[in-house]
Design a protein around this motif. Sequence first.
Motif, PDB file in Angstrom:
ATOM      1  N   HIS A 295      39.150 -68.855 -59.963  1.00  0.00           N
ATOM      2  CA  HIS A 295      38.204 -68.881 -61.081  1.00  0.00           C
ATOM      3  C   HIS A 295      36.766 -68.738 -60.574  1.00  0.00           C
ATOM      4  O   HIS A 295      36.410 -69.264 -59.521  1.00  0.00           O
ATOM      5  N   TYR A 296      35.951 -68.003 -61.354  1.00  0.00           N
ATOM      6  CA  TYR A 296      34.506 -67.954 -61.181  1.00  0.00           C
ATOM      7  C   TYR A 296      33.864 -68.481 -62.460  1.00  0.00           C
ATOM      8  O   TYR A 296      34.120 -67.960 -63.553  1.00  0.00           O
ATOM      9  N   GLU A 297      33.075 -69.518 -62.343  1.00  0.00           N
ATOM     10  CA  GLU A 297      32.355 -70.070 -63.487  1.00  0.00           C
ATOM     11  C   GLU A 297      30.871 -69.768 -63.316  1.00  0.00           C
ATOM     12  O   GLU A 297      30.219 -70.279 -62.391  1.00  0.00           O
ATOM     13  N   LYS A 298      30.329 -68.928 -64.218  1.00  0.00           N
ATOM     14  CA  LYS A 298      28.918 -68.546 -64.097  1.00  0.00           C
ATOM     15  C   LYS A 298      28.023 -69.717 -64.455  1.00  0.00           C
ATOM     16  O   LYS A 298      28.188 -70.376 -65.486  1.00  0.00           O
ATOM     17  N   VAL A 299      27.048 -69.953 -63.584  1.00  0.00           N
ATOM     18  CA  VAL A 299      26.121 -71.066 -63.760  1.00  0.00           C
ATOM     19  C   VAL A 299      24.762 -70.578 -64.232  1.00  0.00           C
ATOM     20  O   VAL A 299      24.148 -71.144 -65.130  1.00  0.00           O
ATOM     21  N   ALA A 300      24.284 -69.505 -63.588  1.00  0.00           N
ATOM     22  CA  ALA A 300      22.963 -68.974 -63.936  1.00  0.00           C
ATOM     23  C   ALA A 300      22.913 -67.497 -63.572  1.00  0.00           C
ATOM     24  O   ALA A 300      23.617 -67.038 -62.668  1.00  0.00           O
ATOM     25  N   GLY A 301      22.078 -66.733 -64.275  1.00  0.00           N
ATOM     26  CA  GLY A 301      21.936 -65.309 -63.999  1.00  0.00           C
ATOM     27  C   GLY A 301      20.481 -64.927 -63.834  1.00  0.00           C
ATOM     28  O   GLY A 301      19.555 -65.669 -64.196  1.00  0.00           O
ATOM     29  N   GLY A 302      20.248 -63.736 -63.262  1.00  0.00           N
ATOM     30  CA  GLY A 302      18.891 -63.218 -63.114  1.00  0.00           C
ATOM     31  C   GLY A 302      18.030 -63.991 -62.136  1.00  0.00           C
ATOM     32  O   GLY A 302      16.800 -64.015 -62.268  1.00  0.00           O
ATOM     33  N   LEU A 303      18.635 -64.616 -61.139  1.00  0.00           N
ATOM     34  CA  LEU A 303      17.860 -65.376 -60.153  1.00  0.00           C
ATOM     35  C   LEU A 303      17.224 -64.436 -59.141  1.00  0.00           C
ATOM     36  O   LEU A 303      17.754 -63.357 -58.847  1.00  0.00           O
ATOM     37  N   SER A 304      16.113 -64.857 -58.584  1.00  0.00           N
ATOM     38  CA  SER A 304      15.438 -64.063 -57.548  1.00  0.00           C
ATOM     39  C   SER A 304      14.959 -64.978 -56.443  1.00  0.00           C
ATOM     40  O   SER A 304      14.751 -66.178 -56.650  1.00  0.00           O
ATOM     41  N   THR A 305      14.782 -64.396 -55.271  1.00  0.00           N
ATOM     42  CA  THR A 305      14.361 -65.166 -54.094  1.00  0.00           C
ATOM     43  C   THR A 305      12.883 -64.979 -53.818  1.00  0.00           C
ATOM     44  O   THR A 305      12.269 -63.991 -54.242  1.00  0.00           O
ATOM     45  N   THR A 306      12.322 -65.929 -53.103  1.00  0.00           N
ATOM     46  CA  THR A 306      10.943 -65.844 -52.624  1.00  0.00           C
ATOM     47  C   THR A 306      10.937 -66.161 -51.142  1.00  0.00           C
ATOM     48  O   THR A 306      11.423 -67.223 -50.735  1.00  0.00           O
ATOM     49  N   ASN A 307      10.415 -65.234 -50.349  1.00  0.00           N
ATOM     50  CA  ASN A 307      10.416 -65.399 -48.895  1.00  0.00           C
ATOM     51  C   ASN A 307      11.824 -65.703 -48.370  1.00  0.00           C
ATOM     52  O   ASN A 307      12.021 -66.576 -47.523  1.00  0.00           O
ATOM     53  N   LYS A 308      12.797 -64.987 -48.956  1.00  0.00           N
ATOM     54  CA  LYS A 308      14.202 -65.081 -48.546  1.00  0.00           C
ATOM     55  C   LYS A 308      14.791 -66.464 -48.776  1.00  0.00           C
ATOM     56  O   LYS A 308      15.758 -66.857 -48.125  1.00  0.00           O
ATOM     57  N   GLU A 309      14.229 -67.195 -49.715  1.00  0.00           N
ATOM     58  CA  GLU A 309      14.760 -68.513 -50.052  1.00  0.00           C
ATOM     59  C   GLU A 309      14.866 -68.659 -51.561  1.00  0.00           C
ATOM     60  O   GLU A 309      14.186 -67.956 -52.322  1.00  0.00           O
ATOM     61  N   LEU A 310      15.717 -69.580 -51.971  1.00  0.00           N
ATOM     62  CA  LEU A 310      15.855 -69.853 -53.403  1.00  0.00           C
ATOM     63  C   LEU A 310      16.151 -71.325 -53.595  1.00  0.00           C
ATOM     64  O   LEU A 310      16.977 -71.905 -52.882  1.00  0.00           O
ATOM     65  N   TYR A 311      15.464 -71.900 -54.553  1.00  0.00           N
ATOM     66  CA  TYR A 311      15.723 -73.277 -54.957  1.00  0.00           C
ATOM     67  C   TYR A 311      16.219 -73.246 -56.390  1.00  0.00           C
ATOM     68  O   TYR A 311      15.614 -72.616 -57.262  1.00  0.00           O
ATOM     69  N   PHE A 312      17.336 -73.904 -56.634  1.00  0.00           N
ATOM     70  CA  PHE A 312      17.902 -73.917 -57.985  1.00  0.00           C
ATOM     71  C   PHE A 312      18.109 -75.352 -58.434  1.00  0.00           C
ATOM     72  O   PHE A 312      18.581 -76.202 -57.672  1.00  0.00           O
ATOM     73  N   LYS A 313      17.803 -75.580 -59.706  1.00  0.00           N
ATOM     74  CA  LYS A 313      18.076 -76.860 -60.327  1.00  0.00           C
ATOM     75  C   LYS A 313      18.427 -76.611 -61.778  1.00  0.00           C
ATOM     76  O   LYS A 313      17.643 -75.989 -62.515  1.00  0.00           O
ATOM     77  N   GLY A 314      19.604 -77.031 -62.188  1.00  0.00           N
ATOM     78  CA  GLY A 314      20.007 -76.786 -63.563  1.00  0.00           C
ATOM     79  C   GLY A 314      21.336 -77.441 -63.882  1.00  0.00           C
ATOM     80  O   GLY A 314      22.052 -77.920 -63.009  1.00  0.00           O
ATOM     81  N   GLN A 315      21.656 -77.451 -65.171  1.00  0.00           N
ATOM     82  CA  GLN A 315      22.899 -78.053 -65.639  1.00  0.00           C
ATOM     83  C   GLN A 315      24.082 -77.136 -65.335  1.00  0.00           C
ATOM     84  O   GLN A 315      23.995 -75.918 -65.491  1.00  0.00           O
TER      85      GLN A 315
END
Length: 951
Positions: free
Chosen positions: A887-907
């Motif tokens: 199974h794949y459960e989508k959490v978020a879409g359209g994310l982008s990185t900054t300086n090759k890093e990404l911070y995510f926080k969400g339900q």
Amino acid sequence: MVGTKAKEKNKEKSISSFDFSKIRVYILPLTVILIAIIGYKIRAATGQTRYFIDPDTFYHFEIYKQAVQEWVPKYYPLADAPFGSLIGEPLGLYIIPALLYRFLSVLGLEAIEVFKMWPPIVGFFSIIGAYFLGRKLHSDWAGIWAALVMMFSVAHWTRTFSGNARGDGPFLMFFLYAVLFMFYYLEINEIKRKAVFGSLFVISGVLMLSVWNGSPFGLMVLLGFASLYAVGTFIFGKVEDVKKFAKEFYPSYLAILLIGYALTSSGIVKVGGHIRFAFEVFLGLALLTLIMLYGGKYLNYSDKTHRFGVVAVVVLLGFTGAYLYVGPKLFSLMSGAYQSTQVYETVQELAKTTWEDVKRYYSVRGTDGLLFLLSLLGIAIVIFRFLKALSQNKVDAKNLFLLVFYGLSVYLMWTAVRFLFLASGAVLLTFGIFVGELFGIVEAMQEKVSTKALYATLLILLFIPIPIVGANTTYNSAKVSGEAVTPSWEETLKWLRESTNEYDTATSWWDYGYWIESSLLGNRRASADGGHARDRDYIIARFLANDGNHSEVDFESWQLNYFIAWIQDWAKFNAISYLGGAITRYERDNRGMILPFDQKIGENSYYSRYAGIQFHIIEQEGKKIGVIVAGNQQGEPVQTINMQTGEVIPGSGNFPYVVYAFSNYAVAVYYKVATSNFLKLAFGIPISSEAEFSGKLRSNFRIVKSTGDLSTYEFVPFGLYRIEIYENNTWKSVSKLIPGNYKARLYISAFGRDVKDAVIKLRAYDGDRIVSEQVIAQNVNINHLNEIPIEVSLEVPNATRYQLVLIQEGPVGALTEAPKLNGNLVSPIRILNDGQSGELELKAGFRRDYSKMDLYLRATVIYLVRTQGENRDDPKAAFEPHMDIIHYEKVAGGLSTTNKELYFKGQVSFPEVIQPYIEKLNGEYGDKVEVRGIRVEPVFIADKEYILYEG
């Protein structure tokens, strides 16, 4: 004559007035310090190597370095790539040597120097602890001899030598001191001293819990001793002694449990579940004690029989309650420590202990087993003294403790090889008691001093060769301990560190995962190692031990970049073949999967130093045959393949192997694994049971580094293994693209993963500059189990080089910090369970910036299906590994990185998919299925480029 006799009498009187006991107070402790120094040197001898001898120590060094920087580390990013892992070991194991480094660094010592010193320091203080505890439990002589044999004992050395920094060594050290302080605490009446020793008992007990996940053994020994002492003392009617013991021992033991449990929140102690269980048992003991102390008002305590009956009934009721509470697992609480999975069956230190193991670990020289045999005499003396005290209506606490300690230690020792060290405390103490008893007999003699001195001298002459010979043997063995990391591995791993991206991942057989991760060597993320991702071991084994489509697994889901194959793993191929489902348990134990003939002894003759057999290619009745000769027996392999000429020589197969003959050596391979991928990657044998599979495999695993015995392959899930162009009304193969306009067929190997809705581009370069880029195929789909070539039209311009690039969605990025769920750290590979939700927080790093990514929670189930055998333990049992992404459960879409890093926080939330899938497996396979891994991992999905061809 009279004068002479008077003179001799005066001399005897002078000797007898000499009080050796006063001098012994100073001589013996100084002697013990000298013994401990020698023990330290024996253990430090292995510290001269560049790296560490024990593979696990590479991992412990990395966490220790984190502890030096941040004191309480939580997350190790290089394991279980690309997710990392929460640190599963108790952090006291790292904080204590990190604290030691803080002190010693002022002397100019580097972190790695202190780390190498730490295990010998543990050995040093363990030896001193053994002396004081032996003295407390029996006599000075018992203590000194326990220290002498601990100085050199292989059983104790094996976990306290430099380069082996595991937790069971410090645990045993702290446990010995905890017991020592406990007896001082229980015996002393002066309040201030009692408080000091009580505090030291609690501190040592907590430290014991903070360094090893097997530390519940210490809780078990202490609780077992306390229970038997309280019950025994009560049965003999000594209620006041029970009351005194309960007032003193129970609060201190409870303090150890409570403080230890409080430290679990920080990770300093990791055995919270065991502490809770010990607390529950302790409550049962406390209740039993209350009944024993105050139940006389309602129960008949008039004699031993009635008191015993009361205890028996209460204990039986308690045991029944425990069984109802815990279930059948009550009888196998330690089973997880040994042989609980098929992987553990193949780990040598988790194998069942044999008498040969005991003789080797507890020998003075070689495999004599003398220390263990004499410890049996020591425990016999303890039993005799204990029974003698019972006959006098007394429960001897010291001898009772020794019986509990020795009994539990030896029980565990026989369950698995790894516990041979744990038993060293009890075995060496009872050895010391045996020798100490002999010296005690001499001291108690009513003979003249000169006669007693003669007896003592004889005893010393009898036993002193033991520590002299033992120390010399162990030291010489330690001195010749070579580097565990071979030059080939060192060269390869340093190449990996210097030539690859920091987020690249690599794998080999799991034994070498810690080398790949080590900052001293590869410093790259590993898919599997000795302590993490043990469910993946089965999948790696399936790949190595099998061939064709059956061997294909989705390494791309692990974001694997490099696979390292080592020829020397032929010696481990029995375990690999078994875990990969290619052979049965019986074949694993009774057949050699690979028999190398490493010496050429004639034009067509070879000899195996490992198996002691020969192989010959001979002429018989005008035909060539291969012959295996083992002593007076001989047989023919299934077939012999001359790797120089390609000649295939059939055989009768009464020797069920296939022989591959090279110019200077030959290899006999068991017929079931004779076309395995391991042979292709490690030995370069391009043999497959499926047409063209060897060529496909080479397109997915591209050699990038070779040292002769070690080959490193870059892994790409999609590779081009053949190009055909249409010319003169026919299709013909070409080795490379050429300028011009023409139709072409691209034969793409999709290894373990389908091609879905992909785009294929042709790029042309002038040097490093792109001069042309064109889409040559869209909406490409390939079933990896039934690959069909893709037909395209090409307009190939003049250029210096070309690339064919497949672009489709794939996993990218690697976690760089431990994820959090609702503010709490959570396992990176098990973010959520069925039906759970919460606020997810994570941070990831990437090789490049992405403008559009989606975040999913991916569920994977790794399981085994028994394909042969009546049950799990049947010698004929074989297990086929499977890894299903369910199974794949989508959490978020359209994310982008900054300086090759990404911070995510969400339900995030996760549906109920895992348990239904397992129920489906159970319905399909019944008792033949065993689930070995359940993963719910955060995965970033983006358009990803895969280079199919470059040339």
